[in-house]
Enzyme design. Structure first.
Site, PDB file in Angstrom:
ATOM      1  N   HIS A 246       0.915  -1.144  -0.076  1.00 19.29           N
ATOM      2  CA  HIS A 246      -0.114  -0.190   0.075  1.00 19.29           C
ATOM      3  C   HIS A 246       0.923   1.545  -0.118  1.00 19.29           C
ATOM      4  O   HIS A 246       1.772   1.525   0.723  1.00 19.29           O
ATOM      5  CB  HIS A 246      -1.056  -0.034   1.010  1.00 19.29           C
ATOM      6  CG  HIS A 246      -0.778   0.205   2.436  1.00 19.29           C
ATOM      7  ND1 HIS A 246      -0.353   1.233   3.071  1.00 19.29           N
ATOM      8  CD2 HIS A 246      -0.268  -0.978   3.500  1.00 19.29           C
ATOM      9  CE1 HIS A 246       0.088   0.998   4.363  1.00 19.29           C
ATOM     10  NE2 HIS A 246       0.393  -0.160   4.682  1.00 19.29           N
ATOM     11  N   ASP A 258       6.405   1.185   6.347  1.00 25.55           N
ATOM     12  CA  ASP A 258       4.803   0.829   6.074  1.00 25.55           C
ATOM     13  C   ASP A 258       4.124   1.948   5.388  1.00 25.55           C
ATOM     14  O   ASP A 258       3.945   3.003   5.794  1.00 25.55           O
ATOM     15  CB  ASP A 258       4.412   1.024   7.609  1.00 25.55           C
ATOM     16  CG  ASP A 258       2.912   0.402   7.635  1.00 25.55           C
ATOM     17  OD1 ASP A 258       2.445  -0.122   6.864  1.00 25.55           O
ATOM     18  OD2 ASP A 258       2.258   0.862   8.536  1.00 25.55           O
ATOM     19  N   GLU A 292      -5.011   2.235   2.910  1.00 25.29           N
ATOM     20  CA  GLU A 292      -4.891   0.741   3.380  1.00 25.29           C
ATOM     21  C   GLU A 292      -5.179   1.264   4.961  1.00 25.29           C
ATOM     22  O   GLU A 292      -5.852   0.436   5.817  1.00 25.29           O
ATOM     23  CB  GLU A 292      -3.916   0.380   3.349  1.00 25.29           C
ATOM     24  CG  GLU A 292      -3.457  -1.028   3.984  1.00 25.29           C
ATOM     25  CD  GLU A 292      -3.195  -1.109   5.538  1.00 25.29           C
ATOM     26  OE1 GLU A 292      -3.401  -2.059   6.217  1.00 25.29           O
ATOM     27  OE2 GLU A 292      -2.526   0.019   5.814  1.00 25.29           O
ATOM     28  N   GLU A 293      -4.550   2.183   5.598  1.00 29.08           N
ATOM     29  CA  GLU A 293      -4.399   2.470   6.820  1.00 29.08           C
ATOM     30  C   GLU A 293      -5.568   2.800   7.456  1.00 29.08           C
ATOM     31  O   GLU A 293      -6.070   2.848   8.500  1.00 29.08           O
ATOM     32  CB  GLU A 293      -3.417   3.592   7.156  1.00 29.08           C
ATOM     33  CG  GLU A 293      -1.849   3.285   6.921  1.00 29.08           C
ATOM     34  CD  GLU A 293      -1.205   2.351   7.542  1.00 29.08           C
ATOM     35  OE1 GLU A 293      -0.209   1.776   7.458  1.00 29.08           O
ATOM     36  OE2 GLU A 293      -2.000   1.738   8.587  1.00 29.08           O
ATOM     37  N   ASP A 320       2.965  -6.209   3.692  1.00 29.96           N
ATOM     38  CA  ASP A 320       2.818  -5.183   4.894  1.00 29.96           C
ATOM     39  C   ASP A 320       3.047  -5.498   6.111  1.00 29.96           C
ATOM     40  O   ASP A 320       2.425  -4.861   7.073  1.00 29.96           O
ATOM     41  CB  ASP A 320       1.129  -4.731   4.328  1.00 29.96           C
ATOM     42  CG  ASP A 320       0.782  -3.597   5.160  1.00 29.96           C
ATOM     43  OD1 ASP A 320       1.714  -2.698   5.388  1.00 29.96           O
ATOM     44  OD2 ASP A 320      -0.372  -3.260   5.622  1.00 29.96           O
ATOM     45  N   HIS A 390       4.184   3.150  12.406  1.00 27.19           N
ATOM     46  CA  HIS A 390       3.099   4.292  12.653  1.00 27.19           C
ATOM     47  C   HIS A 390       3.778   5.304  13.726  1.00 27.19           C
ATOM     48  O   HIS A 390       3.314   5.889  14.385  1.00 27.19           O
ATOM     49  CB  HIS A 390       1.755   3.783  13.318  1.00 27.19           C
ATOM     50  CG  HIS A 390       0.928   2.932  12.483  1.00 27.19           C
ATOM     51  ND1 HIS A 390      -0.333   2.394  13.017  1.00 27.19           N
ATOM     52  CD2 HIS A 390       1.245   2.509  11.206  1.00 27.19           C
ATOM     53  CE1 HIS A 390      -0.517   1.936  11.869  1.00 27.19           C
ATOM     54  NE2 HIS A 390       0.268   1.605  10.659  1.00 27.19           N
TER      55      HIS A 390
END
Lengths: 428, 24
Positions: A246, A258, A292-293, A320, A390
């Protein structure tokens, strides 16, 4: 010896470090790529040009609508028992505080159960969750549901210990969910260190007061795209092996790990196959998901649009979970299909990466897996992954070109062989 | 056409193994 040719080109040959360099160029140029942000759309346009320039086929953008939430000024200061600025990151979709902020006493709990037991104490307070890290899927419940559970017992806001396997005073963010009928309260993650400190203070019976200010904003949904490129199949072009990552990220760090790694090893898989002049019998389709998140929003719309062809998908793959040195492939499918995947992975003996594990999955490919399509994901050092996930630490500095080379080789061998076998993977 | 979904494979597992081995 096609497998060896792919491995040699990716790990020892002229394609070495290509995926790392391509990734660095994009994330250094664009930065983080939050759903709905201009950065994300800029990244999509750049990738559209990259994939065309790389000579891949059928390069196109498929329009979708995605959420648009933006972080504003945010601060948390512990006023009692002493003044202490708390590092924090608001959670995606969180509402803002009133302009003057929320100043309230803190109730520290270590679990939802404890919150229930102490519900009568929570009214008018800021709930701080100091939940221990078990693994991501178990612990993330506190990030996603923390605000709702706290609001149900009358809390004014929730501050949640970052869902991280390790912390150097690094707050992590991520999506969270409100629930119909439950008041919406601001919610954010704080560091492991501060959550633990307040837990110790509370255990000594010390009163804790925090002033929280958040100026987040939710906008109407924005236009975006899933980015698609292919190597069209030579014999069964309508049948597909989908390989993906993603392109969106959170708004901290560079989103290199990520999921920049997943995006660029997936692109690299097609580049390696094209460089070797290979064309598999089935179409090899690269999809770079958007949003995606926020819960696989772009991928869901892709699934809605393409599910009519679900029986033509032999395998869906998403990376991912990092592109550090792979330890194996996670796979979901029938026993027969698993046995076949074990044979495919045996081709990676030269890299000593031959394991086929369970739980092949990915937020963006789970729709297909639930519809019966075999699914695969790359497994690597998840403990390390969640150091940075994140957080501001998700930058090129955590990426390693040699490990990405190996990850790309694994991804390319698996996707090519499954795409070129005479039969699709069995589903029964 | 190749077999997919709940269709019956036309090949034995041994044949599939040999096919995959040919890529190595």
């Amino acid at each position: 010896d096609i497998a060896k040719a792919i491995i040699n080109l990716a790990v020892y040959g002229k394609a070495q470090n290509r995926s790392y360099e391509r990734l660095a160029l994009l994330v250094d140029t664009v930065g983080p790529r939050l759903s709905g942000s201009k950065n994300l759309e800029k990244a999509i346009q750049i990738m559209y040009q990259n994939l065309q320039r790389d000579g891949l086929e059928n390069v196109h953008l498929e329009p979708v609508r995605i959420p648009h939430w933006e972080r504003g000024e945010e601060s948390a200061v512990m006023l009692e028992p002493r003044t202490h600025k708390i590092a924090m990151l608001g959670l995606g979709s969180s509402i803002r505080t009133p302009p003057e902020g929320i100043t309230a006493e803190v109730l520290v709990v270590t679990s939802f159960d404890e919150l229930q037991r102490r519900a009568s104490e929570a009214r008018g307070k800021i709930v701080v969750y100091n939940q221990p890290y078990v693994n991501y899927s178990k612990t993330v419940q506190y990030r996603t549901q923390g605000a709702v559970e706290a609001a149900k017992v009358g809390a004014l806001a929730s501050l949640i210990r970052s869902v991280a396997s390790f912390s150097i005073y690094s707050p992590h963010t991520g999506i969270q969910e409100y629930q119909d009928g439950v008041p919406k309260i601001p919610t954010a993650c704080i560091t492991v260190e501060d959550a633990e400190m307040m837990s110790r203070m509370a255990a000594r019976g010390i009163k804790i007061v925090i002033q929280l200010k958040m100026v987040e904003k939710t906008y109407p949904d924005a236009d975006s795209f899933n980015t698609v490129a292919e190597i069209t199949g030579s014999k069964y072009p309508e049948q597909v092996v989908l390989v993906s990552g993603h392109l969106d990220s959170w708004d901290v760090g560079q989103g290199a790990m990520d999921d920049g790694g997943g995006v660029f090893i997936s692109w690299e898989a097609l580049s390696l196959i094209k460089d070797l002049g290979l064309r598999p019998k089935r179409t090899l389709r690269l999809v770079l998901w958007t949003a995606e998140e926020q819960g696989g929003i772009g991928a869901f719309q892709y699934y809605q649009l393409h599910k009519v062809n679900v029986s033509n998908y032999s395998l869906v793959m998403e990376s991912d979970a990092g592109t550090f040195l792979p330890t194996g492939l996670q796979f979901t499918g029938s026993e027969k299909a698993r046995a076949i995947m074990e044979e495919v992975m045996s081709l990676l003996q030269p890299l000593n990466i031959t394991q086929v594990l369970s739980h092949g999955e990915g937020t963006d490919i789970n729709f297909w897996i639930q519809a019966g399509v075999p699914g695969a994901s790359l497994l690597d050092d998840l403990y390390k992954y969640f150091f940075f996930h994140h957080s501001y630490g998700d930058t090129m500095t955590v990426m390693d070109p040699k490990q990405m080379n190996v990850a790309a080789a694994v991804w390319a061998v698996v996707s090519y062989v499954v795409a070129d076998m005479e039969e699709m993977l069995p589903r029964s | 056409k190749s077999i997919y979904k709940n269709g019956i494979s036309k090949r034995t597992f041994q044949e599939i193994k040999e096919e995959i081995a040919s890529y190595g």
